[in-house]
Structures are given as C-alpha cells and as structure tokens.
Design an enzyme around this catalytic site. Structure first.
Site, PDB file in Angstrom:
ATOM      1  N   SER A 501       0.846  -1.188   0.000  1.00 33.14           N
ATOM      2  CA  SER A 501       0.000   0.000   0.000  1.00 33.14           C
ATOM      3  C   SER A 501       0.890   1.249   0.000  1.00 33.14           C
ATOM      4  O   SER A 501       1.670   1.427  -0.930  1.00 33.14           O
ATOM      5  CB  SER A 501      -0.954  -0.027   1.188  1.00 33.14           C
ATOM      6  OG  SER A 501      -1.981   0.915   1.026  1.00 33.14           O
ATOM      7  N   ASP A 588      -8.452  -5.052  -6.309  1.00 34.41           N
ATOM      8  CA  ASP A 588      -8.155  -4.058  -5.282  1.00 34.41           C
ATOM      9  C   ASP A 588      -9.010  -2.810  -5.464  1.00 34.41           C
ATOM     10  O   ASP A 588      -8.890  -2.107  -6.476  1.00 34.41           O
ATOM     11  CB  ASP A 588      -6.666  -3.694  -5.362  1.00 34.41           C
ATOM     12  CG  ASP A 588      -6.185  -2.884  -4.165  1.00 34.41           C
ATOM     13  OD1 ASP A 588      -7.027  -2.291  -3.470  1.00 34.41           O
ATOM     14  OD2 ASP A 588      -4.965  -2.854  -3.938  1.00 34.41           O
ATOM     15  N   HIS A 620      -6.683  -5.757  -1.859  1.00 29.86           N
ATOM     16  CA  HIS A 620      -5.627  -4.912  -1.299  1.00 29.86           C
ATOM     17  C   HIS A 620      -4.775  -5.744  -0.342  1.00 29.86           C
ATOM     18  O   HIS A 620      -4.867  -5.636   0.879  1.00 29.86           O
ATOM     19  CB  HIS A 620      -6.249  -3.719  -0.595  1.00 29.86           C
ATOM     20  CG  HIS A 620      -5.292  -2.592  -0.363  1.00 29.86           C
ATOM     21  ND1 HIS A 620      -4.628  -1.960  -1.381  1.00 29.86           N
ATOM     22  CD2 HIS A 620      -4.874  -1.981   0.782  1.00 29.86           C
ATOM     23  CE1 HIS A 620      -3.855  -1.005  -0.897  1.00 29.86           C
ATOM     24  NE2 HIS A 620      -3.981  -1.002   0.416  1.00 29.86           N
TER      25      HIS A 620
END
Length: 678
Positions: A501, A588, A620
């Site tokens: 991320s 995602d 994600h």
C-alpha cells in the site's frame, strides 16, 4: 568476509544462489536452520479467539479443508470443537458474538473486492444466514449492545454508494428496518440502547463536524468541530450504559491524544488520562457499565495502565505472569473470564483463559505451534533522529547468524530490508512480526520506521507528513537507512526497500526518486500515480476525500496538480535502474490494478527490467495463504539474487495459487523454472 580458497569459490559459483549462501554461512560457522516460509504465512492452527458474552462458548477461526472457518466449543470442553462454517475459497479472518450468545457473526467479501457482507451462524443448529445479500454494498456495524439482545445497528450503502444508511437488523429473522437515511454523513455513534446519538460529517477545513442525533434526526449545528490538524487524533469512542458520558480520544489543545470523558448534558470535557510521549488511542471499558477501567500507552512498547482499582491487581498479575506484551482480546459479560493474547516476540502468539476470581491463567492455544522452538530472534526498539530533528520510533530485527549484541548491532554489517508500513496513517509496533522473522532467518537485518505522518505519536508528528509523500516522508526512510549503515547494522550497497500500500508507493518512490539508494525493491499493491489513485478511491470514502486532498495534494487546484505530478513515481519511471518486483490484487478497490499496470508498461516501454505478478482473486493484499506463500516464495528468491541472502526454492508453491506472471519472469531467480513446472 572470511577468505575461501579458489576451489571453494568455483564450487559455490556452480550452485543455486540459496545454496551458495548456505555454504558461505557454513564456512563462517554461523549456520541457522532455515524455517519453512509456510510456517510463517500458511494458515494458523487457531486464531481470533472470542468468548461468548454468557461465558458458555469459545469461538475461533481455524482451517477446515485448508480454508479458515469458524469453530465453536464449550468453554470448559474445548476438545469438543466443531466447525460452524464451510467456506471453500475465501478465508474468514475474524468474528464477533451476538449479545444473546446465540449467533456468531462475521463479515466476508469476494475475491478481495471489499464489498463486505454480514453473515450469522446459529450456534445450536448451525444454520447460516446472509444478513446483507446485496451486490456492490459494504456493511458497517454501527451499534451492538449487551442491553439489546435481539438486534444490532448496521450501515448499508446499497442506496447511495457514497453514504451508509442506518438500519436495525433483527438477528433472528434477518429483517432490516431503516432507522436513518444518510444524506452526507461519514459515520454514526449509538448508545447502549441502540439509539443514534452522534453523527459526523467532513467540514471545509478537512476535519470533521460532530452533530447530536435526537429521535433519528441530526441537529443542524455541530456540537464539536475538529480541524485538519486534529482529524487523525480526535474521535469519539463510546457511551456509558446510562448514556450520560461519552468518551473521546482528543488532541485538541494538546499534542498527544488524551482519553477524555464528556458530560453529555453539559458538554464539559474532563481529562481521564494523557501521556506526553504517545497518543492514547482506546480504553478498557467495563462490559456492563461501559465505564473506562484502564488504557494502554504505546510508545516504544505497549504499557498497560489501570484506572479502576478493581483491575489494578489483574493487570499487575498479567504483567508478572506473561513475560511479554499482552492484550485482553475478549471478556464475558460477567467479566469473570478474559481471553489474553501474549506476545513474547521470539515465540508465536499464545492465547490463555484468565479466570479473574481464581487469578489463574490457563493456556488455550498457540496460533502457530509449528514455530515453537524455531530460531526466532528478538526485536529492538530504537529512536532515530531525522535530519530536521524529529524522533522516528523504529524497530530492528537482526539475524541470529550475525551474532548481534543486546541493541541489535551485528558483529559485521549485513544486508538489510527496509520494511515500510502502509496507510500512511498507521504505525509499526513492537512484537512478533512474521515478515521480520522470515527475512531475518534468511540473513537480513529488517528495519521498520515510523516516518512522519505515522499515527500514535501526536498530531504534530502526523501533520508533519502533510503534502510530503515522496519528499520528507521519504527523507525519514533514507535517514533511518543512514543510521543503520553508520551504526554498523547494514551494508550500504545491500539495502532493499519493501512494503504494501503506502509502503509499495514508498518502494516505487525509492527506486524512481533516489535510484541509487536501494539495491532492489518489492512493491505490493502500491500506487504509482497519485492522480489516478485519488480518482479511483472507493465511493464510500467520499467523507474522507477532503482530508486526503489536504494531506496529499488537491487535484482540483493548479498547485495540487503540480504537487501530485511531482510526487508520482510513474512520471519518473525512466530513472529506475535497480531490480523491481511488483505484486498486485486484480480486485483491489483502494489501489486499482491500473496503478501497477501503468508503471510496468512504462518500464517495459523503456526496456527496464521488472517482474509483475497479479492475483485475480485478491484485493488490497493477499488474504489466501496459497497466494501469499507463492508471492513470498518469489520475493525471497528475488531478494537472494539481489542481496545475497539465502532462500527456500520456489518449488511447487505457484501451483495451488492463482498467480499470473504478467511480465518479467526472467528477471526473478527461479521463477521461469517454477512456471515451467506449474
């Protein structure tokens, strides 16, 4: 380096890289057994233990036919456990009990799309209900109370994807009754009678306004307004059972967030607890009255503090008996039994049942018993100074074969992996960390840094990260690497950067903005283009959008556009010259797959080597262990090629996974051969 004869060097050169490393370590007499990566990243034996409110049942998640499912057993007879669910693909990772102890509730999505649905399983019959069977809908649990046994409050965004309408859910029948139609509010708080009492909405300053709710109508004038500077450190926690007190974490008028009690009638705020070193982010509340009984301060490590004299002896007993950090993860309604998770760093997490009356701690389960007795290593907490004087709380793990001292300084510098956390409004903490232990076992020092913008260290530290993506936030990472090199921990030319991320963004930024600083990088679901990132965030983040713009750059202004362009690694892809591995979930919703596609395409066009792996059933991050193991198998062989550590061969790990190698198999050690055998 220990000198070796020419024949030994020639023999090593003919061996696979992981064998070369093992031979080198054997030559120095510092060999440490290689721990199988599946022991770190496969399914836990048990996890997520919960006590039913009535104290009769114990629940947890554990594998059933290789997939994490819900299990239940009588508290006094855990050997009589039975599976309640039969998920075949997507693991169930957590659960919670209904107030009447009849139903076990959980949320799950499909393929990582984060369209979470709420499910319930009747403990007696095993009957399963899908409470929110709506497409493209994310459920939120807004209110659950021991005083109201038959229903809970949930938020659903199936009418307007941006905002969650509040519904009352009858747990026995599954009936949903609209309580409040949401016309622009970001969140709600209910009291213990499940009456809505508070609504929040973003304001023009980038913070939040908080409004009283009466008879399911939101008042027009906010009772509290919070600006951008306090938005990450100020929020309501919950009401006492009598509804007269509302607890907050609140940094207004101070730097670190204090635990506050607000008299609902008068609005007066009283400081319950505060600490100048770190934010207080939550409290320990009485299950019956809702009154605060204690809290923890987490600066370098978590430190429990009792406020209620009745709990002081319990916490002192647990500190004395657990020999590590502990957390109270579940309590019965009568508060006579607790589940206590113990983390000693060098052993897998263990969960105990604590009998308060008998003051007895009984082992219940170890999450990963296969790691008991494994050569796990300590973690050290350090305070590192940034170039402009900020204190960066950081965590260092050094491989056992490097023979480190008590502060983690090895006898000689070793290769290092800089692990960057996501968020970025989150933090790294002290404790057992699968990635730290895995990489240290492979021969690397591992450093995790709470760079500016990380939460938990006061609002000044959070706000110092505003508009600093790829600049001062990145400088902090570089300063930490320099600290490790100067301290004799890391070899300057053998430092990799890795993260997911925001950590994936930091990896791309590191290779694109400072192309000679890192030997290689591993980006997991990281954004490459801040324009497209902000343009594809989930619709239900609408209430958070203004704050994102204030903290990252506003795409609606010329200044913001210039900033976002300057801070997007995609625009500097031509600068990348070191090996890069990218992992991405196709579904995602936070960092769209296009973020990885874009930078891979840019590098391909310039003939810059990059290896790109996509998982079509992930979002994600990688929730399915077979996918996580497959990506980490490629990662450790990629790092061994780059840094010279050791690696377990990729072997057959790709076969059970859904990994699609979309580009660059030839640039990652062993990947072409593993694909050929798939």
């Amino acid at each position: 380096m220990t000198p070796r004869s020419l024949p030994a060097l020639l023999i090593a050169a003919a061996l696979p890289l992981h064998m070369q490393s093992a031979l080198a370590q054997a030559a120095t007499g510092a060999q440490v057994p290689l721990i199988e990566r599946a022991k770190f990243f496969g399914n836990p034996t048990k996890a997520g233990g919960r006590l039913s409110p009535d104290g009769r049942w114990l629940s947890w998640v554990a594998p059933r036919d290789g997939v994490l499912n819900l299990w239940v057993a009588p508290l006094d007879k855990p050997e009589q456990a039975r599976a309640l669910t039969n998920e075949r693909v997507r693991p169930i990772r957590s659960s919670f009990w209904s107030p009447d102890s009849k139903t076990l509730l959980y949320v799950n999505d499909q393929g990582g799309d984060e369209n979470f649905r709420l499910y319930g399983v009747d403990v007696a019959t095993g009957t399963q209900k899908s409470y929110t069977p709506f497409d493209k809908t994310v459920v939120q649990v807004i209110g659950i109370s021991p005083k109201v046994r038959d229903r809970i409050l949930v938020g659903l965004n199936n009418r307007d994807p941006r905002f969650h309408d509040v519904h009352s859910l009858n747990l026995a029948t599954g009936e949903l009754t609209l309580v409040l139609k949401n016309e622009g509010y970001g969140g709600f708080r209910a009291d213990r009678d499940l009456n809505l009492r508070l609504a929040s909405r973003p304001n023009a300053a980038g913070g939040s306004d908080y409004f009283r709710v009466s008879d399911n109508k939101v008042e027009a004038t906010p009772m509290i307004s919070v600006g951008l500077e306090d938005s990450q450190t100020t929020a309501p926690l919950g009401y006492t059972a009598d509804g007269k007190t509302l607890y907050w974490v609140d940094a207004r008028g101070r730097d670190t967030a204090a635990l506050m009690a607000q008299d609902v009638a008068s609005g007066q705020m009283t400081v319950v607890a505060q600490d100048r070193r770190a934010d207080i982010t939550d409290g320990l509340f009485d299950p019956q009255t809702g009154r605060v009984q204690g809290y923890a301060v987490n600066y370098l490590k978590s430190e429990p503090v009792a406020l209620d004299p009745a709990l002081k002896a319990d916490l002192e007993f647990l500190v004395r008996e657990t020999k590590g950090q502990f957390s109270i993860t579940s309590r019965t309604e009568a508060d006579d039994k607790w589940l206590v998770a113990v983390d000693t760093v060098t052993a897998p997490a263990a969960v105990h049942v604590y009998d308060r009356k008998a003051r007895k701690l009984s082992p219940l389960y170890v999450s990963r018993p296969e790691l008991v007795g494994a050569p796990l290593v300590p973690m050290q907490a350090h305070e590192i100074k940034s170039r402009d004087g900020l204190t960066l709380v950081s965590y260092l793990t050094v491989p056992a074969q490097a023979q480190p001292d008590a502060q983690g300084k090895p006898r000689q510098p070793v290769p290092m992996v800089l692990m960057v956390h996501g968020g970025p409004w989150a933090r790294d903490t002290y404790g057992y960390d699968a990635y730290h232990q895995w990489l240290a076992n492979r021969g690397y020092a591992v450093l995790s840094v709470n760079f500016r913008g990380s939460t938990g260290f006061g609002k000044s530290f959070v706000n110092a990260g505003d508009l600093q993506w790829g600049r001062k936030m990145h400088d902090d990472l570089l300063d930490a690497v320099q600290w490790a090199v100067q301290r004799g921990v890391a070899q300057k030319d053998k430092v990799a950067i890795m993260g997911g991320s925001y950590g994936g963004y930091a990896t791309l930024a590191g290779l694109a903005f400072t192309p000679k600083e890192f030997a290689c990088g591993v980006d997991i679901v990281g954004p490459s283009n801040l324009f497209t990132l902000l343009g594809t965030i989930p619709p239900y983040w609408e209430a958070f959008k203004k704050q994102l713009y204030r903290r990252m750059g506003d795409p609606g202004t010329p200044e913001g556009q210039a900033l976002l362009k300057e801070r997007s690694p995609l625009n500097f892809a031509a600068n990348i010259e070191r090996p890069l591995l990218i992992g991405q979930g196709a579904n995602d919703p936070r960092v769209n797959v296009a973020e990885s596609d874009q930078i891979v395409d840019a590098m391909k066009a310039r003939k810059i080597p990059v290896t790109y792996i996509v998982f079509p059933d992930e979002g994600h991050g990688f929730a399915r262990p077979v996918n996580n193991i497959a990506f980490n198998a490629v990662t450790e062989n990629f790092l061994a090629q780059c840094l010279g550590g050791r690696a377990e061969p990729i072997g057959s790990t790709l076969k059970p996974s859904t990994a699609q190698v979309r580009h660059g198999a030839e640039f990652a050690a062993g990947l072409k051969e593993a694909l050929a055998a798939k």
